[in-house]
Design a protein around this motif. Structure first.
Motif, PDB file in Angstrom:
ATOM      1  N   UNK A  48     -24.594  29.972   4.924  1.00 35.79           N
ATOM      2  CA  UNK A  48     -23.596  28.978   5.346  1.00 35.79           C
ATOM      3  C   UNK A  48     -23.748  27.707   4.500  1.00 35.79           C
ATOM      4  N   UNK A  49     -24.989  27.301   4.264  1.00 31.37           N
ATOM      5  CA  UNK A  49     -25.207  26.113   3.436  1.00 31.37           C
ATOM      6  C   UNK A  49     -24.686  26.342   2.009  1.00 31.37           C
ATOM      7  N   UNK A  50     -24.924  27.535   1.482  1.00 33.54           N
ATOM      8  CA  UNK A  50     -24.430  27.901   0.150  1.00 33.54           C
ATOM      9  C   UNK A  50     -22.899  27.770   0.102  1.00 33.54           C
ATOM     10  N   UNK A  51     -22.221  28.325   1.110  1.00 34.63           N
ATOM     11  CA  UNK A  51     -20.758  28.252   1.154  1.00 34.63           C
ATOM     12  C   UNK A  51     -20.280  26.799   1.240  1.00 34.63           C
ATOM     13  N   UNK A 101     -23.906  43.521   5.369  1.00 30.28           N
ATOM     14  CA  UNK A 101     -23.220  43.825   6.628  1.00 30.28           C
ATOM     15  C   UNK A 101     -23.081  42.578   7.498  1.00 30.28           C
ATOM     16  N   UNK A 102     -23.917  41.577   7.250  1.00 29.74           N
ATOM     17  CA  UNK A 102     -23.817  40.311   7.988  1.00 29.74           C
ATOM     18  C   UNK A 102     -23.005  39.271   7.193  1.00 29.74           C
ATOM     19  N   UNK A 103     -22.256  39.727   6.208  1.00 32.87           N
ATOM     20  CA  UNK A 103     -21.437  38.841   5.361  1.00 32.87           C
ATOM     21  C   UNK A 103     -22.254  37.806   4.614  1.00 32.87           C
ATOM     22  N   UNK A 104     -23.496  38.118   4.301  1.00 29.43           N
ATOM     23  CA  UNK A 104     -24.315  37.210   3.501  1.00 29.43           C
ATOM     24  C   UNK A 104     -23.963  37.449   2.033  1.00 29.43           C
ATOM     25  N   UNK A 105     -23.511  36.397   1.357  1.00 28.88           N
ATOM     26  CA  UNK A 105     -23.142  36.535  -0.060  1.00 28.88           C
ATOM     27  C   UNK A 105     -24.405  36.707  -0.896  1.00 28.88           C
ATOM     28  N   UNK A 385     -13.114  29.688   9.321  1.00 29.92           N
ATOM     29  CA  UNK A 385     -13.881  30.926   9.465  1.00 29.92           C
ATOM     30  C   UNK A 385     -14.546  31.325   8.161  1.00 29.92           C
ATOM     31  N   UNK A 386     -13.815  31.161   7.050  1.00 26.01           N
ATOM     32  CA  UNK A 386     -14.377  31.605   5.759  1.00 26.01           C
ATOM     33  C   UNK A 386     -15.609  30.775   5.390  1.00 26.01           C
ATOM     34  N   UNK A 387     -15.610  29.511   5.810  1.00 23.33           N
ATOM     35  CA  UNK A 387     -16.770  28.654   5.519  1.00 23.33           C
ATOM     36  C   UNK A 387     -17.998  29.137   6.294  1.00 23.33           C
ATOM     37  N   UNK A 388     -17.742  29.762   7.438  1.00 27.43           N
ATOM     38  CA  UNK A 388     -18.836  30.274   8.265  1.00 27.43           C
ATOM     39  C   UNK A 388     -19.107  31.754   8.005  1.00 27.43           C
ATOM     40  N   UNK A 389     -18.275  32.362   7.135  1.00 30.70           N
ATOM     41  CA  UNK A 389     -18.424  33.807   6.875  1.00 30.70           C
ATOM     42  C   UNK A 389     -17.928  34.641   8.039  1.00 30.70           C
ATOM     43  N   UNK A 390     -16.904  34.143   8.741  1.00 31.77           N
ATOM     44  CA  UNK A 390     -16.379  34.821   9.934  1.00 31.77           C
ATOM     45  C   UNK A 390     -14.852  34.924   9.860  1.00 31.77           C
TER      46      UNK A 390
END
Ligand code: AMP
Ligand code: ZN
Length: 458
Positions: A48-51, A101-105, A385-390
């Motif tokens: 999240x910090x990266x995003x 799978x957890x949307x971690x880039x 949502x995209x900023x949170x990966x959701x």
């Protein structure tokens, strides 16, 4: 943007040395087993910090290493009767699959420790030359008294420091707190040639060398779980600062709090280790991610089946709202970011507040009868949502395939009682933590004289 600096114990304004290229290093996994849900917490938090940094600065260099040489990997290899490379490769791949799978880039760079042994040797040689390290019985040790600033991050006492170095008790240590930079390998063990004999690096020097190789002397942010603060990060600081004429290793230190399972410390002996791969059979990765972010990253997080169910339920309601709103289901590149959500995240990554903002947007969208406004709010929900990966899946697909989670009213009541007990004993921090976490999961509490009522947000 404000971030809490573990080194100073204060929230500080984030100011990268080069605003065109902020740098972040996070200690990655030691790959000897499938990642558990506690290992996923730093991966998701720093994602999240990266995003967030990418949104503000564009070009961020995020380095997260893989420790692929370590005594635990060697023990796993021996137990399974295979080479250490086989173990490291298998669990490195498992880590990548589970985090995806957890949307971690993927981070910008993912160095493997075994690729940097010459750099580690060079750094150790520099430390010896400057009087900060010494060779003893084919080991090389960092001499802690040579670095008076040792302990500034963890603020540990001398006794605690010795306790931290306890695993490496040895007669050849000049000081009980000294720690290993290099150790000998026996014939069957993986090793590299050096002038101290064939051996392998200690864990701490790996990170110092990989930071230097990719990010230079000082990074803007260095992160990891709270358990790494001491001794790992303290030792990284000692090595890097002494190898770099006193220049700091990091401007800002960030540590995520620990995750417990059903209010118990996760441990093999208790048999309560929850693996991400097992959770993924029960719940969508996005719900697991949501549950990990429902607590503020610095607070302890109590993982439970109920918290996962509430996260799933919160996502069901957000996706239901999205499915009923006009407009595309992907965030449009120039869609406006919801400013209050960005502000929450830029205030030391306040994800519970950011989730509450998502629900506020959903509520406004549900209440609106103006189609252009509804479309605009949908765009904001998707952008936030995209900023949170959701919220990046097709809402219809989510609603059809994931099965509606029921909110467990008894569990909510139980948490309300826990919060009341915390308030009674004046533990207001714990009381607030429970309230924020419930709010992030879409459960709003209303305190009334003598009782607390609850309702669903959105
Ligand atoms: P390891 O592979 O054990 O070095 O751990 C990888 C990362 O997971 C480190 O940043 C640890 O601090 C973090 N970590 C391990 N266990 C937990 C836990 N129970 N809660 C939060 N973070 C954890
Ligand atoms: Zn490290």
């Amino acid at each position: 943007m404000q971030l809490y600096n573990s080194l100073t114990g204060r929230k500080e304004k984030f100011k990268p040395a080069d605003a065109g290229r902020p740098t972040m290093y996070v200690c990655g996994p030691t790959v000897y087993n499938h990642p558990h849900i506690g290992n996923a917490r730093p991966a998701v938090v720093f994602d999240v910090l990266f995003r967030l940094l990418e949104r503000r600065y564009g070009d961020v260099v995020y380095v997260r290493n893989v420790t692929d040489i370590d005594d635990k990997i060697m023990a796993a290899a021996e137990a399974e009767g295979v080479a250490t490379e086989v173990v490291a490769e298998r669990y490195g791949a498992a880590y990548h699959a589970d985090m995806a799978a957890l949307n971690v880039l993927p981070p910008t760079v993912e160095p493997y420790a075994t690729g940097y042994v010459p750099q580690m040797i060079a750094m150790i040689e520099r430390l010896i030359a400057r009087g900060h390290a010494y060779e003893a019985e084919r080991h090389v040790l960092f001499h802690v008294p040579s670095f008076p600033a040792y302990g500034a991050l963890s603020r540990h006492s001398r006794e605690e420091m010795i306790e931290g170095a306890r695993v490496e008790v040895a007669p050849y240590k000049r000081d009980a707190a000294d720690f290993v930079l290099w150790k000998p390998s026996s014939a069957g063990q993986p090793g590299w040639d050096s002038r101290w004999g064939r051996g392998r690096p200690g864990w701490h020097i790996e990170c110092s060398a990989m930071v230097e190789a990719h990010l230079g002397v000082t990074v803007d942010i260095h992160g990891g779980g709270l358990d790494l603060k001491f001794p790992h990060h303290e030792n990284e600081i000692a090595q890097s600062v002494c190898a770099h004429e006193g220049a700091p290793l990091a401007r800002l230190w960030l540590h995520n709090g620990f995750l417990d399972v059903e209010r118990e410390k996760m441990s093999k002996s208790l048999g309560n280790v929850v693996l991400v791969r097992d959770l993924l059979r029960e719940a969508p990765g996005e719900a697991i991610r949501y549950a990990l972010l429902a607590a503020h990253y610095r607070k302890p997080l109590d993982w439970s089946e109920a918290s996962l169910a509430r996260a799933k339920h919160a996502l069901d309601r957000l996706y239901l709202t999205l499915s009923e709103l006009p407009g595309p289901n992907e965030p449009e590149p120039e869609a406006p970011m919801p400013q209050s959500l960005v502000a929450a995240l830029e205030d030391d990554l306040n994800t519970p507040r950011a989730f509450a903002e998502l629900f506020a947007l959903a509520r406004a969208a549900n209440a609106s009868t103006d189609d252009s406004e509804r479309r605009e709010l949908k765009g904001q929900l998707l952008a936030g949502g995209s900023l949170l990966g959701l919220l990046q899946q097709d809402p219809e697909t989510w609603l059809k395939t994931t099965g509606k989670a029921e909110i467990d009213a008894a569990e909510v009541e139980r948490l309300i009682e826990l919060r009341a007990a915390a308030r009674k004993s004046k533990d207001f921090e714990e009381a607030d933590r429970i309230r924020d976490q419930l709010a992030a999961e879409g459960v709003i509490l209303e305190d009334q004289p003598g009782r607390t009522r609850w309702r669903l947000a959105g």
